[in-house]
Structure formats: structure tokens, C-alpha cells
Design a protein around this motif. Structure first.
Motif, PDB file in Angstrom:
ATOM      1  N   UNK A 348       0.840  -1.209   0.000  1.00  0.00           N
ATOM      2  CA  UNK A 348       0.000   0.000   0.000  1.00  0.00           C
ATOM      3  C   UNK A 348       0.874   1.259   0.000  1.00  0.00           C
ATOM      4  N   UNK A 349       1.856   1.300   0.901  1.00  0.00           N
ATOM      5  CA  UNK A 349       2.718   2.483   0.996  1.00  0.00           C
ATOM      6  C   UNK A 349       3.517   2.682  -0.291  1.00  0.00           C
ATOM      7  N   UNK A 350       3.996   1.586  -0.872  1.00  0.00           N
ATOM      8  CA  UNK A 350       4.759   1.684  -2.113  1.00  0.00           C
ATOM      9  C   UNK A 350       3.922   2.168  -3.279  1.00  0.00           C
ATOM     10  N   UNK A 354       4.378   5.669  -5.338  1.00  0.00           N
ATOM     11  CA  UNK A 354       4.614   5.610  -6.787  1.00  0.00           C
ATOM     12  C   UNK A 354       3.438   6.148  -7.592  1.00  0.00           C
ATOM     13  N   UNK A 355       2.357   6.548  -6.908  1.00  0.00           N
ATOM     14  CA  UNK A 355       1.114   6.933  -7.590  1.00  0.00           C
ATOM     15  C   UNK A 355       0.716   5.845  -8.585  1.00  0.00           C
ATOM     16  N   UNK A 356       0.726   4.618  -8.099  1.00  0.00           N
ATOM     17  CA  UNK A 356       0.477   3.447  -8.938  1.00  0.00           C
ATOM     18  C   UNK A 356      -0.942   3.470  -9.499  1.00  0.00           C
ATOM     19  N   UNK A 357      -1.051   3.331 -10.830  1.00  0.00           N
ATOM     20  CA  UNK A 357      -2.348   3.302 -11.502  1.00  0.00           C
ATOM     21  C   UNK A 357      -2.641   1.974 -12.190  1.00  0.00           C
ATOM     22  N   UNK A 358      -1.584   1.201 -12.499  1.00  0.00           N
ATOM     23  CA  UNK A 358      -1.806  -0.061 -13.190  1.00  0.00           C
ATOM     24  C   UNK A 358      -0.483  -0.724 -13.536  1.00  0.00           C
ATOM     25  N   UNK A 359      -0.525  -1.876 -14.225  1.00  0.00           N
ATOM     26  CA  UNK A 359       0.691  -2.638 -14.531  1.00  0.00           C
ATOM     27  C   UNK A 359       1.808  -1.839 -15.188  1.00  0.00           C
ATOM     28  N   UNK A 360       1.483  -0.771 -15.897  1.00  0.00           N
ATOM     29  CA  UNK A 360       2.531   0.045 -16.508  1.00  0.00           C
ATOM     30  C   UNK A 360       3.402   0.722 -15.457  1.00  0.00           C
ATOM     31  N   UNK A 371      13.218   2.379  -2.160  1.00  0.00           N
ATOM     32  CA  UNK A 371      13.596   3.639  -1.509  1.00  0.00           C
ATOM     33  C   UNK A 371      13.228   3.665  -0.031  1.00  0.00           C
ATOM     34  N   UNK A 372      12.457   2.685   0.450  1.00  0.00           N
ATOM     35  CA  UNK A 372      12.065   2.649   1.854  1.00  0.00           C
ATOM     36  C   UNK A 372      13.264   2.285   2.730  1.00  0.00           C
ATOM     37  N   UNK A 373      13.260   2.800   3.947  1.00  0.00           N
ATOM     38  CA  UNK A 373      14.324   2.470   4.909  1.00  0.00           C
ATOM     39  C   UNK A 373      13.694   2.126   6.260  1.00  0.00           C
ATOM     40  N   UNK A 374      13.509   3.118   7.121  1.00  0.00           N
ATOM     41  CA  UNK A 374      12.983   2.875   8.461  1.00  0.00           C
ATOM     42  C   UNK A 374      11.480   2.605   8.427  1.00  0.00           C
ATOM     43  N   UNK A 375      11.067   1.572   9.158  1.00  0.00           N
ATOM     44  CA  UNK A 375       9.654   1.238   9.315  1.00  0.00           C
ATOM     45  C   UNK A 375       9.376   1.154  10.811  1.00  0.00           C
ATOM     46  N   UNK A 376       8.989   2.259  11.452  1.00  0.00           N
ATOM     47  CA  UNK A 376       8.772   2.244  12.903  1.00  0.00           C
ATOM     48  C   UNK A 376       7.621   1.335  13.302  1.00  0.00           C
ATOM     49  N   UNK A 377       7.688   0.811  14.521  1.00  0.00           N
ATOM     50  CA  UNK A 377       6.581   0.009  15.041  1.00  0.00           C
ATOM     51  C   UNK A 377       5.296   0.833  15.010  1.00  0.00           C
ATOM     52  N   UNK A 378       4.243   0.207  14.525  1.00  0.00           N
ATOM     53  CA  UNK A 378       2.958   0.877  14.349  1.00  0.00           C
ATOM     54  C   UNK A 378       1.929  -0.195  14.072  1.00  0.00           C
TER      55      UNK A 378
END
Length: 433
Positions: A348-350, A354-360, A371-378
Motif C-alpha cells: 500500500x505504501x509503495x 509511486x502513484x500506482x495506476x496499473x501494470x505500466x 527507496x524505503x528504509x525505516x519502518x517504525x513500530x505501528x
């Protein structure tokens, strides 16, 4: 804390229905959960996530609970408005815990179901058999496996493991505790396929670095149904038995191990895989009192559990002992299934980054996750803080060691993220998309 409050209010029925009958009834009336968010999307079509499920075969217990966790996560995501204003739909196919079938499932996802990404695979031999096809199809493949095959560079840029740690990190974290507290002469018992081989190789190195040694390595076919004939191979000098078994016969394994040793046994350090989906208070498991286990996420609710951890436990419908609230005989695979919840929130976050709209936009999605790094507990990451390495496509996180006391798993040591770090072995970002 609003998200936690909202989540804990989910009823058991709402959690398990997800996109099933409850959402179907709403859709029939022209309304979907989070419909105000969905209305803002450029497309009203759902984002399809292909769930490669071990519905049958030796991974079936994991598949059942990976499914439960997946449906709960998607229910939450859709209640929040979906992804980029679009509802999420899970498309499930059984891979039979078989590598050949796994590749066929990915083919079906891409060409028949037209999914946006594939997700969910646990058993390492299935991941290894499926990932090459994902790369050929340019289908993002988010696995929840623990095997070191992702971070080793064996696979490809389209295969990522952002929601669960890998075996190499786990055993590097565990070895100092074992050497300092249990003993330095270790016999290993492990399944004879890639996941077990990771344990064999990486723990042998890790315990040697602590001044210990593996005095015997006993590989057991993953489809084996009786184990007593293997135990005489355990050397007398063994101080610690390190075991990690998988599949439907794990209860038989631990019972026969207890029967073999009787009241006198070496120290036991097991990966909870040997008891996933098994009630630790089952008759014949009394000998486990005082034994130690690695846990990816503590099965039994701890007194100091975080709000996020407790809210996640409620959302997936699991009680304080790690069994289904509506059927206490149905014990979960709690040490692993959180990876599905966390991975879906990473997707979901990715997609949103990326403003993902479809397979393209699949290449943009891969780059956004890298590009993700830190993922705090949540609530999105209830197992604990994590760091994602975009070069190796692998997440690093905390590890838990629990001791069995009065039939309950109590955490006695928590290894830090740094305890499980190791040098990069690949840089997937240099590969073309």
C-alpha cells in the motif's frame, strides 16, 4: 492512536469477512467501504493482489493462517479507502506447496487474473521455483518466506521480502544467546530443503564465531512422518539440540524427541516452526518445560505488549494463547503470519508513493519500495521496528527468544535490529526493470 482505537473496534465477523459477503452486500448497493476515498481515484477498478496460498501440501497450516491475516489486513486497508482511492481485491490460487505449481500460479495471476502484484509465499523451495517466472513476467513478487534466497542475490529485482526477516539474520541474532546460556556443542536437526540448509549453513558459522561448534547435522525429509530413527545419531557430547522442523508432522517430531530422551535431555533451543499451529500444552509435550524457542512474534500475549501488537492480535481474531478466538483448538502460525499483514501495508505504501495506476507502473512500484528504509513500530508494523535494505530487498527487525514456563512462552531476550545485520551480498537496484 486513532487508527489503533478504530482497529480494536473491528468485530470478529467484520475482520474475517474482509472483501467477502459483507463487502459484497455493500457493492450490490453501489457502495464500498471507504467509498468516499474510492470515488477520488482515476480508476474505480480494484487493485488485484494475487495471493499464492499453500492451501494444500506440507504448508497448509501456514496457508490457512496467512489467508486469515491477509483478509484482515485487506479489510483494514479498504476501510481506510483502499490504495490510491481504489479497493483492494485478493485473488487466491493454491500452489500446493509445490515449486512447479508455484510457477504455474504466477503465470495464471499474470495472464488470466491480470493481477497487479503477487504476494504471500512462505516455503523457500516454492519461492525459488516461482521467482524466476515472476522476473520473466515482470510481476512484482512480495514473499513472506524467511529464506535467505532473496538477500543472497539468488533471485531477481522483481522479488522482495519487506515484511519479515530472513534466516541468516535470525540465527546471527540467536547464536550469542545460545553460546552464553545453553552450551557450545550443538546438534542441529533441520528439514532437508533450502530453508533448512540456510539454518545449517548460517548457524554453523554463527556459533563458530561464538567459540562453539556444530557436532552433528541431521537433515530430515520435510515429508517425514516419524523421527525416532534419526535421534540415535545425536552425539553424547551434545549440550544443545537446535531444532527447526516444518509441516504437518511437527507435533509427532517434538513428542518423539521427548520420548527418546525421557527426563534427561540436553538443552533445547528450537525455532517455533517446530510448534507452529500446535498447542504447546498438548499431551506429550511436558518435556518442553524450560526449553527455549525463537519467535518471530510472541505467540502468547506478553504483559508489556504494545498497543499496536494487541490491536493486530484482535484484528486477526487470535486470543492471548495464539489460537482462534472462535475455535481455541485452531492454533495459529503466529510467529510468521504477521509478515502478511506488514507486507500488504508495505505494498500500500509503495503504491501510494509511486502513484500506482496499473501494470505500466510496476517498475515505479519496485523503485518506491526500494527507496524505503525505516519502518517504525505501528499498526502497520506491529511486530516491531524494521529497517528495509532496498539493495538486497530484505527487511531487518527484532528477534524474540522465549522460554517455556508452566506451558507458556515468555519472552526472555529480545535481539535488536543491529544484532541481525550482515554485509550486503547483492545490489538488485543495478539490475534492469
Amino acid at each position: 492512536m486513532k487508527a489503533l482505537t478504530d482497529l480494536t473496534k473491528l468485530t470478529r465477523r467484520k475482520t474475517l469477512l474482509g472483501l467477502g459477503a459483507g463487502a459484497g452486500a455493500l457493492a450490490a448497493g453501489g457502495v464500498m467501504p471507504g467509498s468516499l476515498g474510492f470515488a477520488q481515484a482515476q480508476s474505480s477498478a480494484p487493485i488485484k493482489i494475487g495471493f499464492q496460498k499453500h492451501a494444500t501440501g506440507i504448508g497448509a497450516a501456514y496457508g490457512r493462517w496467512y489467508d486469515t491475516t491477509t483478509q484482515a489486513a485487506v479489510a483494514r486497508i479498504n476501510d481506510m479507502g483502499g490504495i490510491n482511492g481504489r479497493p483492494v481485491e485478493i485473488v487466491t490460487e493454491d500452489d500446493a506447496t509445490d515449486p512447479g505449481r508455484g510457477a504455474e500460479v504466477l503465470e495464471k495471476f499474470a495472464n488470466q487474473h491480470k493481477v497487479d502484484v503477487a504476494f504471500g509465499t512462505l516455503f523457500s523451495h516454492v519461492v525459488i521455483g516461482s521467482a524466476p517466472r515472476a522476473g520473466e513476467l515482470k510481476l512484482p513478487y512480495f514473499v513472506v518466506s524467511e529464506g535467505h534466497h532473496v538477500a543472497s542475490g539468488m533471485l531477481n529485482r522483481y522479488t522482495l521480502q519487506p515484511g519479515i526477516t530472513d534466516v541468516k539474520s535470525q540465527v546471527v541474532s540467536m547464536a550469542p544467546f545460545i553460546a552464553d546460556n545453553l552450551g557450545k556443542k550443538v546438534t542441529m536437526i533441520y528439514p532437508d530443503f533450502a530453508f533448512g540448509h540456510d539454518h545449517r549453513d548460517f548457524f554453523s558459522e554463527a556459533i563458530a564465531a561464538q567459540g562453539g561448534e556444530v557436532v552433528a547435522k541431521i537433515a530430515i525429509p520435510p515429508t517425514e512422518t516419524t523421527f525416532t530413527r534419526y535421534f540415535p545419531s545425536i552425539p553424547r557430547e551434545t549440550e544443545v539440540i537446535y531444532h527447526v522442523m516444518v509441516g504437518p508432522a511437527v507435533l509427532t517430531f517434538v513428542k518423539e524427541l521427548g520420548e527418546f530422551f525421557g527426563p534427561s535431555r540436553p538443552e533445547l533451543f528450537g525455532f517455533i516452526d517446530s510448534l507452529e499451529a500446535v498447542d504447546i500444552k498438548s499431551p506429550g509435550l511436558e518435556f518442553l518445560e524450560g526449553a527455549f524457542f525463537w519467535e518471530g512474534m510472541p505467540r502468547h500475549q506478553q504483559a508489556d505488549a504494545s498497543d499496536a501488537s494487541n490491536a493486530y492480535r484482535a484484528a486477526v481474531g487470535v486470543n492471548e494463547r495464539g489460537a482462534a478466538i472462535d475455535d481455541p483448538s485452531n492454533v495459529s502460525t503466529y510467529a510468521h503470519m504477521f509478515g502478511c499483514w506488514e507486507t500488504l501495508h508495505v505494498i500500500k505504501a509503495g503504491m501510494e508513493a509511486a502513484d500506482y495506476q496499473g501494470p505500466a507502473d510496476r517498475a515505479k512500484l519496485i523503485e518506491a519500495v526500494e527507496a524505503m528504509t525505516d519502518m517504525p513500530e505501528s499498526i502497520e508494523h506491529p511486530q516491531g521496528d524494521k529497517v528495509f535494505n532496498g539493495k538486497t530487498h530484505q527487511a531487518f527487525g527484532k528477534q524474540y527468544i522465549s522460554k517455556v514456563s508452566d506451558g507458556t512462552l515468555n519472552v526472555v531476550h529480545t535481539a535488536s535490529i543491529e544484532d541481525g545485520m550482515y554485509e550486503d551480498e547483492v545490489n538488485y537496484t543495478t539490475q534492469s526493470l
